[in-house]
Design an enzyme around this catalytic site. Structure first.
Site, PDB file in Angstrom:
ATOM      1  N   THR A  25     -16.893 -10.892   2.699  1.00 52.13           N
ATOM      2  CA  THR A  25     -18.228 -10.400   2.366  1.00 52.13           C
ATOM      3  C   THR A  25     -19.170 -11.590   2.168  1.00 52.13           C
ATOM      4  OG1 THR A  25     -17.412  -8.368   1.378  1.00 52.13           O
ATOM      5  CG2 THR A  25     -19.570  -9.135   0.642  1.00 52.13           C
ATOM      6  N   GLN A  97     -13.955  -3.708   9.575  1.00 47.03           N
ATOM      7  CA  GLN A  97     -13.259  -3.140   8.420  1.00 47.03           C
ATOM      8  C   GLN A  97     -14.066  -1.970   7.864  1.00 47.03           C
ATOM      9  OE1 GLN A  97     -13.019  -4.929   4.384  1.00 47.03           O
ATOM     10  NE2 GLN A  97     -10.849  -5.183   4.838  1.00 47.03           N
ATOM     11  N   HIS A 177      -9.960  -0.136   5.020  1.00 47.23           N
ATOM     12  CA  HIS A 177      -9.827  -0.897   3.776  1.00 47.23           C
ATOM     13  C   HIS A 177      -9.189  -0.009   2.708  1.00 47.23           C
ATOM     14  CE1 HIS A 177     -10.314  -3.894   0.848  1.00 47.23           C
ATOM     15  NE2 HIS A 177     -11.556  -4.268   1.067  1.00 47.23           N
ATOM     16  N   ASN A 180      -7.836  -3.771  -2.792  1.00 52.86           N
ATOM     17  CA  ASN A 180      -8.795  -4.444  -3.684  1.00 52.86           C
ATOM     18  C   ASN A 180      -9.574  -3.530  -4.630  1.00 52.86           C
ATOM     19  OD1 ASN A 180      -7.913  -6.672  -2.355  1.00 52.86           O
ATOM     20  ND2 ASN A 180      -9.828  -7.150  -1.327  1.00 52.86           N
ATOM     21  N   TYR A 182     -10.909  -0.565  -4.105  1.00 54.96           N
ATOM     22  CA  TYR A 182     -11.941   0.293  -3.533  1.00 54.96           C
ATOM     23  C   TYR A 182     -11.402   1.721  -3.392  1.00 54.96           C
ATOM     24  CZ  TYR A 182     -14.325  -4.122  -2.967  1.00 54.96           C
ATOM     25  OH  TYR A 182     -14.905  -5.334  -3.222  1.00 54.96           O
ATOM     26  N   ARG A 229      -5.338  -2.111   5.536  1.00 54.85           N
ATOM     27  CA  ARG A 229      -5.197  -3.196   4.569  1.00 54.85           C
ATOM     28  C   ARG A 229      -4.797  -2.631   3.208  1.00 54.85           C
ATOM     29  NH1 ARG A 229      -9.704  -7.566   2.269  1.00 54.85           N
ATOM     30  NH2 ARG A 229      -8.480  -9.419   2.753  1.00 54.85           N
ATOM     31  N   ASN A 237     -11.180  -5.729  -9.169  1.00 54.70           N
ATOM     32  CA  ASN A 237     -12.052  -4.607  -9.520  1.00 54.70           C
ATOM     33  C   ASN A 237     -11.420  -3.651 -10.529  1.00 54.70           C
ATOM     34  OD1 ASN A 237     -14.314  -5.349  -7.854  1.00 54.70           O
ATOM     35  ND2 ASN A 237     -13.080  -4.762  -6.081  1.00 54.70           N
TER      36      ASN A 237
END
Length: 367
Positions: A25, A97, A177, A180, A182, A229, A237
């Site tokens: 990002t 992604q 994705h 992480n 999300y 992923r 996060n």
């Protein structure tokens, strides 16, 4: 032993080498539209066997940071067409992604100032990047609202439509994705998912949403063009799960028959230690569960890799090695790895937001 620099395949994708540019990002797409700087940035890095773009929102609801690109409006698709054309002209392969951040967002980024969505109304205890009065900075994410069960099918369809838009924009495929902290990861892990319906509780219920997304995308564009992923133990996060091993073993066993292009595994804490003392995880067992269930997708490893670690991973059976931050300051990273040349160090002050400085102005080695 496989060489990092030999050609290989990942599903339907023929790759010039085993070096992957990981998603990064960079917050340089005003109004969520990739522009000329993005075209040059990705073109410079086309010697990677595969480029995975920065996270790209599948909808406005999926946006979590200012000036990150999207894949849901005509002008966004037009911007990406220029990127993919430039990468292909330079001999590269590129996938995008597909990203829905879930609770890792802010009301300022949501339509009508609404709350972000999540499996449960639990704050992410992290920060996001906002632009106010022309200046970028980090602020606490907003408290989300829990998605109603009947809303979930619409998000699955947003992933499907974004995958089709990606191919229409010239991408060679997509990476979903699921890592992480999300949205997909939020559904997978008990720290964020307190639901009592058929999307919460048991492992079978918590993997349901991810399976629905992956199957819908694979049906739309072909599984051989789809990667996933995952990050089994990262605390990114504010995400957590008390027992991730059976969770991810089961998820990958269920996905194995689909024939995905690759599985992208972040080992340890994203951008941090490769092993976390209080979160042990057996990645060999995870891969074995996938292979035993018939999974043939390329196995991509990620987190803190250098040339020596990459060679070790390939000797241990990995198929692809993803490099993140080294690609920021080294557009010719493949050459530098091959020649064991010194690597330039990225400037942290210019990582997020801004213009060409710290983005497209890192020099390559002289010819």
């Amino acid at each position: 032993m496989s060489s990092l620099f030999e050609p290989t395949h990942a599903g339907s994708l023929a790759l010039a080498n085993r070096v992957v540019m990981a998603p990064l990002t960079r917050n340089r797409s005003p109004r969520a539209v990739p522009g000329p700087l993005a075209v040059e940035y990705y073109r410079q890095r086309a010697s990677a066997g595969l480029i995975v773009t920065e996270g790209t929102a599948i909808s406005q609801q999926g946006q979590g940071y200012a000036d990150v690109p999207g894949l849901y409006a005509p002008e966004q698709l037009e911007g990406w067409r220029k990127v993919t054309a430039a990468v292909h002209a330079a001999g590269g392969k590129i996938v995008t992604q597909l990203w829905h951040v879930g609770r890792v967002s802010h009301t300022e980024l949501q339509a009508g100032g609404q709350a972000p969505v999540a499996p449960s109304a639990i704050p992410a205890t992290t920060k996001t990047y906002l632009i106010r009065d022309g200046k970028g900075g980090f602020d606490q994410t907003s408290t989300p609202r829990a998605l109603a069960a009947e809303e979930i099918a619409g998000i699955v369809d947003d992933f499907r439509k974004a995958a089709r838009a990606a191919l229409d924009s010239g991408f060679d495929g997509v990476e979903i994705h699921g890592a992480n902290g999300y949205l997909l990861d939020q559904f997978l892990k008990l720290g964020a998912n307190h639901r009592t319906d058929h999307y919460g509780g048991s492992i079978a219920n918590r993997i349901r949403f991810t399976l629905e997304v992956v199957r819908a995308v694979a049906a739309e564009i072909g599984a051989g063009r789809v990667g996933l992923r995952i990050s089994p133990v990262t605390p990114a996060n504010g995400i957590s799960d008390p027992d991730p091993q059976p969770l991810f073993d089961t998820l990958l066993a269920e996905l194995a028959p689909l024939g995905l292009a690759y599985i992208h595994v972040i080992e340890g804490a994203t951008g941090g230690p490769r092993e976390i003392e209080d979160r042990p995880f057996d990645y060999r067992r995870l891969k074995a569960a996938y292979r035993a269930a018939g999974g043939k997708g390329a196995w991509m490893v990620n987190n803190g890799y250098d040339r020596a670690l990459a060679d070790e991973a390939l000797a241990d059976g990995a198929d692809l090695v993803a490099f993140g931050r080294p690609f920021i300051a080294n557009p010719d990273l493949v050459r530098r790895l091959r020649e064991r040349a010194p690597l330039q160090v990225p400037d942290r002050a210019t990582m997020y937001g801004g213009g060409a400085e710290g983005y497209t102005d890192y020099p390559a080695l002289p010819a």
